[in-house]
Write a protein that holds these residues in place. Structure first.
Motif, PDB file in Angstrom:
ATOM      1  N   MET A  20     -13.110   4.398  -1.837  1.00  0.00           N
ATOM      2  CA  MET A  20     -13.351   3.277  -2.756  1.00  0.00           C
ATOM      3  C   MET A  20     -12.907   1.954  -2.122  1.00  0.00           C
ATOM      4  O   MET A  20     -13.577   0.942  -2.234  1.00  0.00           O
ATOM      5  N   LEU A  21     -11.742   1.980  -1.459  1.00  0.00           N
ATOM      6  CA  LEU A  21     -11.239   0.762  -0.828  1.00  0.00           C
ATOM      7  C   LEU A  21     -12.088   0.420   0.392  1.00  0.00           C
ATOM      8  O   LEU A  21     -12.414  -0.750   0.622  1.00  0.00           O
ATOM      9  N   ALA A  22     -12.478   1.434   1.155  1.00  0.00           N
ATOM     10  CA  ALA A  22     -13.298   1.184   2.350  1.00  0.00           C
ATOM     11  C   ALA A  22     -14.611   0.522   1.951  1.00  0.00           C
ATOM     12  O   ALA A  22     -15.098  -0.389   2.633  1.00  0.00           O
ATOM     13  N   ALA A  23     -15.175   0.934   0.809  1.00  0.00           N
ATOM     14  CA  ALA A  23     -16.427   0.338   0.329  1.00  0.00           C
ATOM     15  C   ALA A  23     -16.236  -1.140   0.019  1.00  0.00           C
ATOM     16  O   ALA A  23     -17.194  -1.914  -0.006  1.00  0.00           O
ATOM     17  N   ARG A  24     -14.981  -1.534  -0.238  1.00  0.00           N
ATOM     18  CA  ARG A  24     -14.661  -2.947  -0.493  1.00  0.00           C
ATOM     19  C   ARG A  24     -14.039  -3.590   0.742  1.00  0.00           C
ATOM     20  O   ARG A  24     -13.385  -4.623   0.644  1.00  0.00           O
ATOM     21  N   GLU A  25     -14.197  -2.939   1.881  1.00  0.00           N
ATOM     22  CA  GLU A  25     -13.614  -3.384   3.163  1.00  0.00           C
ATOM     23  C   GLU A  25     -12.107  -3.592   3.061  1.00  0.00           C
ATOM     24  O   GLU A  25     -11.552  -4.572   3.560  1.00  0.00           O
ATOM     25  N   GLN A  26     -11.462  -2.650   2.395  1.00  0.00           N
ATOM     26  CA  GLN A  26     -10.000  -2.702   2.245  1.00  0.00           C
ATOM     27  C   GLN A  26      -9.412  -1.340   2.591  1.00  0.00           C
ATOM     28  O   GLN A  26     -10.142  -0.366   2.783  1.00  0.00           O
ATOM     29  N   GLU A  27      -8.080  -1.312   2.609  1.00  0.00           N
ATOM     30  CA  GLU A  27      -7.401  -0.035   2.810  1.00  0.00           C
ATOM     31  C   GLU A  27      -6.031  -0.071   2.134  1.00  0.00           C
ATOM     32  O   GLU A  27      -5.585  -1.135   1.699  1.00  0.00           O
ATOM     33  N   VAL A  28      -5.388   1.090   2.042  1.00  0.00           N
ATOM     34  CA  VAL A  28      -4.023   1.152   1.540  1.00  0.00           C
ATOM     35  C   VAL A  28      -3.114   0.546   2.610  1.00  0.00           C
ATOM     36  O   VAL A  28      -3.196   0.914   3.777  1.00  0.00           O
ATOM     37  N   THR A  29      -2.280  -0.418   2.191  1.00  0.00           N
ATOM     38  CA  THR A  29      -1.347  -1.056   3.133  1.00  0.00           C
ATOM     39  C   THR A  29      -0.155  -0.133   3.389  1.00  0.00           C
ATOM     40  O   THR A  29       0.263   0.058   4.531  1.00  0.00           O
ATOM     41  N   ALA A  30       0.399   0.406   2.298  1.00  0.00           N
ATOM     42  CA  ALA A  30       1.572   1.276   2.431  1.00  0.00           C
ATOM     43  C   ALA A  30       1.655   2.211   1.241  1.00  0.00           C
ATOM     44  O   ALA A  30       1.267   1.860   0.128  1.00  0.00           O
ATOM     45  N   MET A  31       2.161   3.405   1.497  1.00  0.00           N
ATOM     46  CA  MET A  31       2.484   4.352   0.427  1.00  0.00           C
ATOM     47  C   MET A  31       4.005   4.378   0.344  1.00  0.00           C
ATOM     48  O   MET A  31       4.692   4.742   1.297  1.00  0.00           O
ATOM     49  N   ILE A  32       4.514   3.921  -0.802  1.00  0.00           N
ATOM     50  CA  ILE A  32       5.962   3.834  -1.011  1.00  0.00           C
ATOM     51  C   ILE A  32       6.396   5.092  -1.758  1.00  0.00           C
ATOM     52  O   ILE A  32       6.045   5.281  -2.927  1.00  0.00           O
ATOM     53  N   GLU A  33       7.160   5.920  -1.079  1.00  0.00           N
ATOM     54  CA  GLU A  33       7.591   7.191  -1.675  1.00  0.00           C
ATOM     55  C   GLU A  33       9.017   7.063  -2.192  1.00  0.00           C
ATOM     56  O   GLU A  33       9.950   6.866  -1.419  1.00  0.00           O
ATOM     57  N   LEU A  34       9.177   7.155  -3.519  1.00  0.00           N
ATOM     58  CA  LEU A  34      10.511   7.083  -4.125  1.00  0.00           C
ATOM     59  C   LEU A  34      11.054   8.498  -4.250  1.00  0.00           C
ATOM     60  O   LEU A  34      10.511   9.313  -5.001  1.00  0.00           O
ATOM     61  N   ASP A  35      12.104   8.783  -3.512  1.00  0.00           N
ATOM     62  CA  ASP A  35      12.673  10.131  -3.517  1.00  0.00           C
ATOM     63  C   ASP A  35      13.919  10.163  -4.404  1.00  0.00           C
ATOM     64  O   ASP A  35      14.869   9.411  -4.176  1.00  0.00           O
ATOM     65  N   VAL A  36      13.886  11.012  -5.427  1.00  0.00           N
ATOM     66  CA  VAL A  36      14.995  11.117  -6.392  1.00  0.00           C
ATOM     67  C   VAL A  36      15.250  12.597  -6.673  1.00  0.00           C
ATOM     68  O   VAL A  36      14.293  13.343  -6.925  1.00  0.00           O
ATOM     69  N   PRO A  37      16.511  13.038  -6.643  1.00  0.00           N
ATOM     70  CA  PRO A  37      16.798  14.450  -6.926  1.00  0.00           C
ATOM     71  C   PRO A  37      16.372  14.853  -8.342  1.00  0.00           C
ATOM     72  O   PRO A  37      16.431  14.036  -9.272  1.00  0.00           O
ATOM     73  N   GLU A  38      15.989  16.112  -8.482  1.00  0.00           N
ATOM     74  CA  GLU A  38      15.431  16.607  -9.738  1.00  0.00           C
ATOM     75  C   GLU A  38      16.381  16.446 -10.936  1.00  0.00           C
ATOM     76  O   GLU A  38      15.948  16.118 -12.030  1.00  0.00           O
ATOM     77  N   GLU A  39      17.665  16.680 -10.709  1.00  0.00           N
ATOM     78  CA  GLU A  39      18.646  16.562 -11.790  1.00  0.00           C
ATOM     79  C   GLU A  39      18.625  15.164 -12.393  1.00  0.00           C
ATOM     80  O   GLU A  39      18.672  14.986 -13.614  1.00  0.00           O
ATOM     81  N   GLU A  40      18.552  14.172 -11.514  1.00  0.00           N
ATOM     82  CA  GLU A  40      18.530  12.765 -11.947  1.00  0.00           C
ATOM     83  C   GLU A  40      17.225  12.456 -12.689  1.00  0.00           C
ATOM     84  O   GLU A  40      17.224  11.727 -13.688  1.00  0.00           O
ATOM     85  N   LEU A  41      16.109  13.022 -12.220  1.00  0.00           N
ATOM     86  CA  LEU A  41      14.820  12.789 -12.903  1.00  0.00           C
ATOM     87  C   LEU A  41      14.917  13.266 -14.341  1.00  0.00           C
ATOM     88  O   LEU A  41      14.508  12.574 -15.280  1.00  0.00           O
ATOM     89  N   MET A  42      15.459  14.460 -14.504  1.00  0.00           N
ATOM     90  CA  MET A  42      15.591  15.062 -15.830  1.00  0.00           C
ATOM     91  C   MET A  42      16.466  14.169 -16.719  1.00  0.00           C
ATOM     92  O   MET A  42      16.088  13.860 -17.853  1.00  0.00           O
TER      93      MET A  42
END
Ligand code: AP5
Ligand code: MG
Length: 190
Positions: free
Chosen positions: A100-122
């Motif tokens: 979809m982005l390529a069709a608009r001559e764009q791309e994903v700049t960055a994928m920001i991965e937020l890592d959080v332990p499961e106990e804290e998520l809960m």
């Protein structure tokens, strides 16, 4: 154009940090969860269908999600870029976003991965459930959401790694420190 994918398990802080990113970079925010919750609130046919899946912690089918996303993208005029929050959630969605982005001559700049332990998520989600009454923030549904995340969404870490877009962020701790780490990761790519 700045296109950021904010990625992480339920409760990892995607929505919270997205607000700050929007403010700093002046880009648009698309939260697929918010879009679906608005449909539920409006009582649309899509909303009724989505409610059953969301309340059971399951994903909305890819084809439908892609239609929703592309319609949403088409509404943005003069945009400086987008933060994608809660999308993509499957490899098929990631591949479709790339096209979809390529069709608009764009791309994903960055994928920001937020890592959080499961106990804290809960802990975070149970607390939010008590405060806000969000229907899927109860122990049974949160557990299902986490299983779906591990099975269907977590494989995207490797996918984005191969694309050279993955930026790991420790999502546990102070909001300001996490945001500073995100900004450093984004600025290193623009
Ligand atoms: P969605 O709305 O995307 O929910 P989610 O991924 O489960 O994530 P959350 O919104 O619960 O958490 P978040 O990471 O945004 O964290 P937040 O900042 O709110 O999706 C809901 C459902 O819709 C899905 O289950 C699925 O059914 C469907 N869906 C959506 N997109 C889809 C797609 N692409 N394909 C198919 N189906 C889709 O933070 C959580 C809490 O923690 C808040 O109370 C916050 O104040 C607090 N908090 C945040 N950061 C911190 C911190 N550093 N320390 C302490 N507390 C913190
Ligand atoms: Mg969210």
């Amino acid at each position: 154009m700045l296109n950021i994918v904010i990625f992480g398990a339920p409760g990892s802080g995607k929505g919270t940090q997205s607000e700050r990113i929007v403010e700093k970079y002046g880009i648009d925010h698309i939260s697929t969860g918010d879009v679906l919750r608005a449909e539920i609130k409006a009582g649309t046919e899509l909303g009724c269908m989505a409610k059953k899946l969301i309340d059971n912690g399951q994903l909305i089918p890819d084809a439908l999600m892609l239609d929703i996303l592309s319609a949403k993208l088409d509404t943005l005029v003069g945009s400086k870029g987008v933060i994608f929050d809660g999308f993509p959630r499957t490899i098929a969605q990631a591949e479709a976003l790339k096209e979809m982005l390529a069709a608009r001559e764009q791309e994903v700049t960055a994928m920001i991965e937020l890592d959080v332990p499961e106990e804290e998520l809960m802990t975070r989600l149970i607390k939010r459930g008590q405060e806000s009454g969000r229907a899927d923030d109860n122990e049974v549904t949160i557990k299902k959401r986490l299983v779906v995340y591990h099975d269907q969404t977590a494989p995207l870490k490797e996918w984005y790694e191969k694309e050279g877009k993955r930026c790991y962020i420790n999502g546990l701790g102070e909001l300001d420190r996490i945001f500073a780490d995100i900004v450093a990761a984004i600025d290193a790519r623009i």
